[in-house]
Each structure stands twice: as structure tokens, then as C-alpha cells.
Design a protein around this motif. Structure first.
Motif, PDB file in Angstrom:
ATOM      1  N   GLU A 220       0.801  -1.220   0.000  1.00  0.00           N
ATOM      2  CA  GLU A 220       0.000   0.000   0.000  1.00  0.00           C
ATOM      3  C   GLU A 220       0.839   1.278   0.000  1.00  0.00           C
ATOM      4  O   GLU A 220       0.297   2.376   0.012  1.00  0.00           O
ATOM      5  CB  GLU A 220      -0.932   0.000   1.214  1.00  0.00           C
ATOM      6  CG  GLU A 220      -1.942  -1.147   1.218  1.00  0.00           C
ATOM      7  CD  GLU A 220      -2.778  -1.186   2.487  1.00  0.00           C
ATOM      8  OE1 GLU A 220      -2.533  -0.333   3.377  1.00  0.00           O
ATOM      9  OE2 GLU A 220      -3.658  -2.053   2.594  1.00  0.00           O
ATOM     10  N   SER A 318     -14.226 -10.327   4.276  1.00  0.00           N
ATOM     11  CA  SER A 318     -13.661  -9.204   3.523  1.00  0.00           C
ATOM     12  C   SER A 318     -12.240  -8.880   3.944  1.00  0.00           C
ATOM     13  O   SER A 318     -11.513  -8.229   3.213  1.00  0.00           O
ATOM     14  CB  SER A 318     -14.534  -7.956   3.712  1.00  0.00           C
ATOM     15  OG  SER A 318     -14.556  -7.575   5.077  1.00  0.00           O
ATOM     16  N   SER A 319     -11.832  -9.299   5.115  1.00  0.00           N
ATOM     17  CA  SER A 319     -10.510  -8.913   5.603  1.00  0.00           C
ATOM     18  C   SER A 319      -9.571 -10.084   5.821  1.00  0.00           C
ATOM     19  O   SER A 319      -8.369  -9.904   5.923  1.00  0.00           O
ATOM     20  CB  SER A 319     -10.645  -8.147   6.928  1.00  0.00           C
ATOM     21  OG  SER A 319     -11.180  -8.994   7.933  1.00  0.00           O
ATOM     22  N   GLN A 327      -6.193 -10.627   4.435  1.00  0.00           N
ATOM     23  CA  GLN A 327      -6.386 -10.631   2.996  1.00  0.00           C
ATOM     24  C   GLN A 327      -6.171  -9.202   2.494  1.00  0.00           C
ATOM     25  O   GLN A 327      -6.880  -8.282   2.861  1.00  0.00           O
ATOM     26  CB  GLN A 327      -7.795 -11.107   2.643  1.00  0.00           C
ATOM     27  CG  GLN A 327      -8.022 -11.261   1.144  1.00  0.00           C
ATOM     28  CD  GLN A 327      -9.402 -11.832   0.856  1.00  0.00           C
ATOM     29  OE1 GLN A 327     -10.170 -12.088   1.774  1.00  0.00           O
ATOM     30  NE2 GLN A 327      -9.712 -12.029  -0.404  1.00  0.00           N
ATOM     31  N   SER A 328      -5.158  -8.998   1.664  1.00  0.00           N
ATOM     32  CA  SER A 328      -4.815  -7.663   1.212  1.00  0.00           C
ATOM     33  C   SER A 328      -5.906  -7.089   0.320  1.00  0.00           C
ATOM     34  O   SER A 328      -6.610  -7.806  -0.394  1.00  0.00           O
ATOM     35  CB  SER A 328      -3.489  -7.694   0.446  1.00  0.00           C
ATOM     36  OG  SER A 328      -3.184  -6.415  -0.071  1.00  0.00           O
ATOM     37  N   THR A 329      -6.028  -5.768   0.350  1.00  0.00           N
ATOM     38  CA  THR A 329      -6.943  -5.086  -0.556  1.00  0.00           C
ATOM     39  C   THR A 329      -6.311  -4.912  -1.937  1.00  0.00           C
ATOM     40  O   THR A 329      -6.990  -4.506  -2.883  1.00  0.00           O
ATOM     41  CB  THR A 329      -7.309  -3.704   0.000  1.00  0.00           C
ATOM     42  OG1 THR A 329      -6.106  -2.938   0.189  1.00  0.00           O
ATOM     43  CG2 THR A 329      -8.031  -3.836   1.332  1.00  0.00           C
TER      44      THR A 329
END
Length: 417
Positions: A220, A318-319, A327-329
């Protein structure tokens, strides 16, 4: 077979230090031997001890030379000489280690004889292991970042320090980045010191958006300078001032004055050039122990900024993935896990050859080769961020090009009942 060179016996301020294989060439390019390294550290001993003396340290040993992976030794060798002190550190895992504490030039010579190149002290004194007396700002550039950007971020960090009443002392890391050291009164625990460092990192990012980042997840950060606040966590060490780094040119971590930061270049500071520099100007950090400051203002700023954004710890889909890992975005794929960095680079080139069209679209910061701490040495993980590749062209996660298991064969101690 050539006869083995006898050891050199040195008298270092009245202490006898034995140097085995003194003519062993450690840095082939400049032709620097093991004895040369000992003599270097003795020549800069006052400065090196100002950074590492009186502190427990992890021994980072290179018994097979600079081209092989080192191993990390927390516990001091049992047969250490009487001029080596020790301190017992206790870790969050419940383990403990009696670590070496050097206090004089003889200790420096002894450390080098073990195959250590750089010095890796903890930010605490042996007399108080729970309260750091040094806050460490590690400016770590992402791939593609130029030196001028690192300098700009360092100057912003200095501005923030000035505003909170602290004095920073810059030095090259001996690799690609810069360190800024801050002496603090030993009145705060590790958790508070890390919070202060994270707050400083966030404020630097606020003042220099796009140039600096405090984002913990590597994918990020983009092409920015990461203000690595986590170097202030317990168990972490960094190479201290005058440390020789395992680079072919025998580069060292060089203390600087702020007036030098604009023009200094890491490659200018090597074992030979530092010997000349130290003889001519001494230690630019000679006053660091007289500039002890307080964390009160930084901790007040922490309250004003509010809690930092943390990675989710829950188990939401989601995470987190099914194993509970984050879990990466970002669209990440893992390429390889290897024992050595050359193997990691080779695996990356193999992957690029199979995905040449994708590789051509990657930005420098999209390729991440991370040194991961194993049981006693580093291993390497290769990942690729596909954020700059159109979604329809992104390759899926495939079998790893190389799949090294750093824990294979390790026997874990049984938990006490």
C-alpha cells in the motif's frame, strides 16, 4: 594445502583478544581482511561504542562471507571473555536469552572475531531493559525512490522533532536509507515509545503526502519513503553507527551532521573512507548523549491524532482468508519463497520470463522481495502487486516458482502442561 595462518593476538587497552584467521579476505572487492575490520573498529571505537556500548545486542554472524546468508545469535557464547558483560532479555513468546553487552574496544574486536560485521544493539541500556533510551526513525525507501526524496523526508522528520522538542541525529543506514536517532529519558516503556514513533511517522506523512508513508502493509506504500516506526518494537534491532554492512564495497553506517544530509551519499562512506573521515573530523554524533529529550509532546500529539488505522483482526470474509491470515486489498500474487536472496532474484526472473507482458507493466514498487526472519536466519519471499495491470490481464496465483520451507526439520519445544 596451504598452512593455516596463525591467529593474531592483540593487546587492546590491556585486554588480550585473539583474532583467528586474521588474513581471511572478507570483502574481496576492496581486499579487506578480518584483521582490517578489527583495526577499523578499533580506530572508530569511541563513535561505535557511543551507538552500541552498554546495550545488549544480537550477534549477526557471517561465517561464510558476505555472499552467504548470516545467522542471528541472541545468546552470548558460553566461553565469552571476562570483559564481555551480559544481560538477560525476556521476550513476549515467553523465552529469554542472555545477550552480549560490549563496553570497550576489546569487546568490539571480540565481536568482529566471531564473524560479525555490523553491530545490532537493542534501544535499551543493560541497566534498564524495560525502558528504551533511544527512539529510532528508520527511513526505508521503496523501490524507485531517489535519494533526494529520502533527504526531503528526513528534513520533514527533523521539523516534526523540532516541534515536539526533540533532537534528531541522522546517519546513513549503510544500505539505501537513512536513520535518525533520538535520545530520550528512560521513562517510557516499549509500548509508549513505539506509539510515539508511530505518531511521528503519521505526522511526517501528513506533512509530506506522497513522499512519505506510515502505512504498515508494504503493497500500500507506492513509491514513497516508509517511516518504519516498528523498529521501536521490542525484539527489534538496527545496525548502529559505524557498523560495516555486508555490501561489496564495505559500506558503513555513517553519522552525519544535518548540514551534510543534503550532499551526502551512502556509497561515499566505506571502511577506507571512514577511517580518513574519522581521523579528520571525529564523530558528528559526539553530543548525542547530552541531548536527552521527553516524549510527552509526541504522546500528546498521539491523543490529538487519535488511534491509527489498524489492520482488521476479526475473521470477516472481507478482511481475512479461510486460514485467518490478513487478505490484502491489493491484487497480490506470491511468486516464490527461497533460502537466499540470489535464489529469490532468479525466481523472479523466471516468473517474468513466463509473464513478460505483465512484467512490462509493473512499477518498481510493485515487486516486493522481503527478507523474513526464520528461526536463526533470513529467508526470502517474492510477491508481485498487479495494481497497474488491467484486471483482465492479471495472471492468477500459480504454484510457487520456488517453495522453500524455513521451518522444515525444526523441533518445537513442547508446551509446559
Amino acid at each position: 594445502m596451504a598452512a593455516k595462518t596463525p591467529p593474531a593476538i592483540l593487546d587492546v587497552d590491556g585486554e588480550e583478544v585473539r583474532i583467528s584467521s586474521p588474513d581471511k579476505v572478507v570483502f574481496p572487492e576492496p581486499g579487506i581482511t578480518k584483521l582490517d575490520l578489527v583495526e577499523y573498529y578499533l580506530a572508530v571505537a569511541d563513535g561505535a561504542l557511543r551507538g552500541a556500548g552498554g546495550r545488549p545486542m544480537v550477534l549477526k554472524r557471517f561465517p561464510r562471507g558476505i555472499d552467504a546468508e548470516p545467522f542471528f545469535q541472541k545468546r552470548v557464547p558460553e566461553n565469552h571473555p571476562s570483559f564481555i558483560d551480559t544481560a538477560t532479555l525476556r521476550y513476549a513468546s515467553g523465552t529469554s536469552a542472555e545477550e552480549a553487552v560490549i563496553r570497550d574496544a576489546a569487546g568490539l574486536a571480540w565481536i568482529v572475531n566471531l564473524g560479525c560485521l555490523d553491530l545490532n544493539p537493542h534501544p535499551v541500556r543493560a541497566e534498564d531493559l524495560d525502558h528504551p533510551d533511544e527512539l529510532r526513525i528508520d527511513l526505508d525507501p521503496m523501490p524507485g525512490v531517489e535519494w533526494s526524496q529520502i533527504v526531503d523526508v528526513a528534513l520533514v522528520a527533523r521539523e516534526v522533532l523540532d516541534d515536539v522538542g526533540l533532537v534528531g541525529w541522522p546517519k546513513t543506514s549503510g544500505s539505501r536509507g537513512l536513520h535518525v536517532l533520538v535520545r530520550i529519558a528512560p521513562e517510557w516503556d516499549y509500548k509508549q515509545v513505539r506509539l510515539a514513533a508511530e505518531t511521528l511517522a503519521r505526522e511526517v506523512e501528513n506533512r509530506a503526502p506522497g513522499l512519505a508513508t506510515a502505512r504498515w502493509w508494504k503493497e500500500e506504500r507506492g513509491e514513497s519513503v516508509f517511516v518504519d516506526f516498528n523498529q521501536n518494537a521490542k525484539d527489534r534491532t538496527v545496525a548502529s553507527a559505524y557498523s560495516v554492512r555486508p555490501r561489496p564495497d564495505a559500506r558503513v553506517s555513517a553519522p552525519l551532521s544535518w548540514s551534510e544530509v543534503h550532499t551526502a551519499r551512502p556509497e561515499a562512506f566505506t571502511v577506507p573512507t571512514m577511517l580518513t573521515r574519522y581521523a579528520e573530523i571525529g564523530d558528528p554524533h559526539a553530543g548525542i548523549d547530552d541531548a536527552v529529550g521527553s516524549l510527552d509532546a509526541l504522546l500528546r500529539l498521539a491523543d490529538e491524532l487519535g488511534p491509527a488505522e489498524k489492520p482488521p483482526r476479526g475473521g470477516s470474509a472481507s478482511s481475512r482468508d479461510g486460514s485467518g491470515r490478513r487478505q490484502s486489498t491489493m491484487p497480490l500474487i506470491e511468486v516464490a519463497r527461497t533460502k537466499t536472496k540470489p535464489e529469490a532474484l532468479e525466481a523472479l526472473e523466471t516468473w517474468k520470463a513466463h509473464h513478460s507482458a505483465v512484467a512490462a507493466q509493473l512499477h518498481p514498487a510493485d515487486v516486493m522481495i522481503d527478507g523474513m526472519r526464520g528461526s536463526s536466519s533470513l529467508w526470502y519471499r517474492v510477491r508481485v502487486n498487479l495494481q497497474h495491470v488491467p484486471e483482465a490481464e492479471r495472471p492468477p496465483q500459480e504454484d510457487l516458482v520456488a517453495d522453500y520451507d524455513p521451518w522444515a526439520g525444526k523441533v518445537w519445544p513442547k508446551a509446559e502442561r
